[in-house]
Design an enzyme around this catalytic site. Structure first.
Site, short mmCIF file in Angstrom:
data_model
loop_
_atom_site.label_atom_id
_atom_site.label_comp_id
_atom_site.label_asym_id
_atom_site.label_seq_id
_atom_site.Cartn_x
_atom_site.Cartn_y
_atom_site.Cartn_z
N GLY A 106 72.21 -20.01 -11.16
CA GLY A 106 72.68 -21.27 -10.61
C GLY A 106 71.54 -22.12 -10.10
O GLY A 106 70.41 -22.04 -10.61
N GLY A 152 66.99 -26.38 -19.27
CA GLY A 152 66.49 -27.08 -18.08
C GLY A 152 66.49 -28.59 -18.29
O GLY A 152 66.77 -29.36 -17.36
N ASP A 153 66.17 -29.01 -19.50
CA ASP A 153 66.15 -30.45 -19.79
C ASP A 153 67.58 -31.02 -19.78
O ASP A 153 67.80 -32.14 -19.33
CB ASP A 153 65.51 -30.70 -21.16
CG ASP A 153 64.13 -30.09 -21.23
OD1 ASP A 153 63.43 -30.07 -20.19
OD2 ASP A 153 63.74 -29.62 -22.31
N GLY A 201 68.60 -24.28 -30.42
CA GLY A 201 67.81 -25.51 -30.45
C GLY A 201 67.84 -26.22 -29.10
O GLY A 201 68.55 -25.82 -28.18
N ASP A 204 70.37 -19.20 -26.83
CA ASP A 204 69.04 -19.84 -26.82
C ASP A 204 68.92 -20.73 -25.58
O ASP A 204 69.64 -21.73 -25.45
CB ASP A 204 68.89 -20.69 -28.10
CG ASP A 204 67.51 -21.31 -28.23
OD1 ASP A 204 66.67 -21.13 -27.32
OD2 ASP A 204 67.26 -21.99 -29.25
O1 RIB Z 1 62.15 -27.48 -22.49
C1 RIB Z 1 62.19 -27.18 -23.86
C2 RIB Z 1 61.13 -27.94 -24.56
O2 RIB Z 1 59.87 -27.49 -24.12
C3 RIB Z 1 61.11 -27.77 -26.05
O3 RIB Z 1 61.92 -28.69 -26.73
C4 RIB Z 1 59.63 -27.89 -26.39
O4 RIB Z 1 59.34 -29.00 -27.15
C5 RIB Z 1 58.91 -27.89 -25.05
O5 RIB Z 1 58.56 -29.16 -24.68
#
Ligand code: RIB
Length: 307
Positions: free
Chosen positions: A223, A249-250, A285, A244
């Protein structure tokens, strides 16, 4: 919303186990998919309904053209993404094991040419929030934070944490509206280990003292913890079948930025971001896995608060 950050072509291979030093492992066929922390955050936000612009650099090569076209296909304004003619696009070499854990090595390429021109481009029409991620040079991160201060709300994802760690601490000490980090990144800023959700909660409080107005520390599937202007909260993770973790995080950062900018209360925004990240790990991905509101609901049961 404007995102200032990196764009990479991700070359991903699924392996039976992540290689250690000196090891070679044989894996699946390679997948070439769009990534880079900045572009990932832009796509995550766009899929959740935000109006997104992106600033950054790609190389003058076919990967660069594909990365920009990918953003445009998501409805993102990629006008401020400039092409660095003599430099290759950023590349990420990614291994993913059977539990979804990954090991990523980035060749920054054109991302390391992000500078004043790109920072200025990000702020021509910043929108309701500027999101900055750290796969670009530290002077550009600092310049962007300086421009944002007092002018436009800003969210900094210090991933990866700049080295040496004193540099990461100095960036936060200058002041930032929203800081989002994982456990090792929080540890780099604070100069001490951060482990688990309880450690994340202590770290979030510590990051306020270090210079953030609001801090979110993610602890993977456990969390995330929040501390800031609206108080503190600990949000447990969602239990999902992970394949995956790349880009999770993004996804969290992009989703959090959308929810905060729309005025969702901070603890609810963190929970919604955790749900978006959980949905992302169920597919392979980075950008390829980023969810729309219906995906989040299908995987976690959470109704995206802005849907
Ligand atoms: O956070 C994942 C990303 O980290 C990937 O897409 C890779 O390109 C790196 O920047």
């Amino acid at each position: 919303m404007t995102v200032l950050g990196s764009l990479n072509m991700d070359i991903s291979v699924v392996v039976p186990r992540l290689p250690g030093p000196g090891m070679t492992v044989l894996g699946s066929a390679a997948r070439f998919t769009a990534g880079g922390k900045g572009a990932n955050q832009a796509v995550a936000a766009a899929r959740l309904g935000a109006d997104v612009r992106m600033a950054g650099r790609v190389g003058g090569d076919d990967f660069g053209r594909r990365l920009v076209a990918g953003l445009q296909a998501e409805g993102i304004d990629a006008g401020p993404v400039r092409s660095a003619a003599a430099t290759p696009s950023g590349l990420a070499m990614i291994s993913v094991d059977g539990s979804g854990e990954n090991l990523i090595t980035v060749a920054p390429g054109a991302n390391h040419e992000v500078g004043d021109t790109d920072v200025a481009a990000a702020f021509t029409e910043p929108g309701d929030v500027v999101v900055i991620s750290a796969e670009i040079p530290v002077p550009a991160i600092r310049a962007a934070l300086a421009r944002a201060r007092g002018a436009v709300p800003c969210m900094l994802n210090l991933a990866p944490a700049p080295q040496p760690a004193a540099e990461a601490a100095a960036i936060v000490a200058d002041g930032v509206d929203w800081l989002v980090v994982n456990e090792p990144e929080a540890a780099a800023v604070l100069g001490k280990p951060v482990r688990g959700l309880a450690g994340a909660a202590r770290a979030a409080a510590g990051l306020l003292a270090a210079g953030a107005r609001n801090a979110v520390v993610t602890a993977g599937s456990q969390g995330a913890a929040l501390a800031g202007a609206q108080g503190s909260a600990t949000v447990p993770g969602f239990s999902v079948a992970a394949v995956d973790a790349t880009g999770a995080g993004d996804t969290f950062v992009g989703a959090l930025a959308v929810a905060i900018a729309a005025g969702v209360p901070a603890a609810d925004a963190v929970r919604a971001a955790a749900a978006a990240a959980a949905a992302a790990v169920t597919r392979y991905g980075a950008q390829a896995a980023m969810p729309r509101p219906a995906d989040i609901r299908a995987v976690t049961g959470l109704a995206w608060p802005l849907a």
